[in-house]
Motif scaffolding. Sequence first.
Motif, PDB file in Angstrom:
ATOM      1  N   SER A   1       0.813  -1.217   0.000  1.00 50.22           N
ATOM      2  CA  SER A   1       0.000   0.000   0.000  1.00 50.22           C
ATOM      3  C   SER A   1       0.847   1.268   0.000  1.00 50.22           C
ATOM      4  N   MET A   2       2.187   1.118  -0.061  1.00 48.70           N
ATOM      5  CA  MET A   2       3.050   2.299  -0.085  1.00 48.70           C
ATOM      6  C   MET A   2       2.877   3.060  -1.391  1.00 48.70           C
ATOM      7  N   GLN A   3       2.940   4.379  -1.321  1.00 41.52           N
ATOM      8  CA  GLN A   3       2.799   5.201  -2.519  1.00 41.52           C
ATOM      9  C   GLN A   3       4.082   5.211  -3.347  1.00 41.52           C
ATOM     10  N   ASN A   4       5.219   5.407  -2.686  1.00 42.43           N
ATOM     11  CA  ASN A   4       6.496   5.499  -3.394  1.00 42.43           C
ATOM     12  C   ASN A   4       7.486   4.489  -2.839  1.00 42.43           C
ATOM     13  N   VAL A   5       8.230   3.860  -3.738  1.00 37.87           N
ATOM     14  CA  VAL A   5       9.186   2.824  -3.355  1.00 37.87           C
ATOM     15  C   VAL A   5      10.507   3.098  -4.064  1.00 37.87           C
ATOM     16  N   GLU A   6      11.615   2.955  -3.334  1.00 37.96           N
ATOM     17  CA  GLU A   6      12.933   3.127  -3.946  1.00 37.96           C
ATOM     18  C   GLU A   6      13.404   1.788  -4.499  1.00 37.96           C
TER      19      GLU A   6
END
Length: 523
Positions: A433-438
């Motif tokens: 559910s994270m919006q941004n991922v590295e």
Amino acid sequence: MTEKIFASVDNEKTIIPDDNWYGFKKIPFHVTPDSQMVFNHRRYEEAFSALQYGIFQGKGFIVITGEVGAGKTTLVRHFLSMIGDSLRCAVIFNTGLEPRELLCAIAEDLGIEKDRIAGAGIKEIIDAVNAVLLEEFERGRMVAVFIDEAQNLSIESLETLRMLSNLETETEKLLQIILIGQPELQKTIAKKELRQLRSRVAVTYHLMPMDCEETFAYIKHRIELAEPDRKVEFTRASTELVYKYSGGIPRVINIVADQALLIGADIQSETIDKDIVETVIEGFAHLDSPPDSSGRISIMRIVIVFIAFCVLLFGIFRAVNLKKVEKNIDASVNNEERAEIISPLRKLLTHYNITASKDFDAMKLSAIASTTGLKLFNVKLSSASIERLRLPALLIPGNAILSNSEPALITDIKNGVWKIESLERGELSLEISMQNVEVSYLVPDRPYFARILRRGMRGEDILSVQKNLFKEKLLLNEPNGYFGNGTVEAVRKLQREFFLREDGVIGPETMLAIFKVSFEKKK
């Protein structure tokens, strides 16, 4: 004694005595920064990536800190030696300047004639700098000002830099300002009087010392680059002693290792053992403090940093909704069962028809990839973007999704469910559910992965992109290196195909889309 003189990459003279018993071609442990002797340990690579990201993403203010001798100046020199003509730079080393003197130094380093700003006020100097920035913007080049030893800047000078950072177009900053300094710099920026400047700092990184294993590899690396005629090596025990004394600070390591080699040459020993290093350290014990002792990291500081990291990690984990859907290999699985799992790193290379040995590890990934024209590209993307691109990507160690110590491979994403392969946890299917991922991608080593490209720019990176777009029949005109209306329309067509925002600007997502439609077809 006669001497041989060699020119180093930093245009300094390196003096090697003729009776140098080891036969070094270069001094292996010089205390002055030398970008030709760089050792890319993990923290150094992270600092380099932070610097590169902050500048080429146009973040405005970037702050890099580190203890005395940690490698900050080496980092800057290394970066400047790698960027070529894509960036126009001013580098300021004298930070004991008043605001107007600082502006004059920046202006002169950017090529503004001294006579033009003689007697001019601060506003007139800023206007002259702005003219240069606009000129470079029209040429498609970014401009950056590097200020070393920035902890010595006065509050007034820092405020003047903030005023300089106001120079911008409607869409982006015209000037990138990089402050490099000791940890005291962070304390200065945290002062109430500088709250406006602090709010503009978009990228910060603290360059930590090396660990014991990195210290061992660092010493070996420097000796190899110095090209000795005789074999010479530090034993494991002697390296551990060097690390314990230096705290992993490169400059202190260099001082101790240099003195150890001097003793080793005197007794004509190819092995630098613990006794030799102990002799060196005993010699320093007669001083009030060891060389650059401010570079030592206190136990309390390490504890504080560790606690802060744990708190941050806990906060990130609360933002992630992990739901196990399919098979999960339990942490208690034995080593024999783990060996049957294909390394995610090897699987990623296999995707690009690159063969790696069984003992291949993450440290060798960049080196192996580079032999085939690829490099690692670190980027933070939304889950939706990663799903649209459908390219194999790596979750870097310590990420907020798995908190893994080894890289994990994202093999597929569909309807918010990620399929991930990890040596530590096996094959997983997770709802994220994270919006941004590295994440990290293996991409072609092309210039267009260095900066954001948009209408009005010129350069080899534009030409490289145009050739790919022309080959895919998205660009109708012949490639010419100028980002005009035809290129904007071609980029929009590509963005439409990948359901990206159709702005005609080539940012990280569009760069990866170009890679997807061109380079991947060659597999």
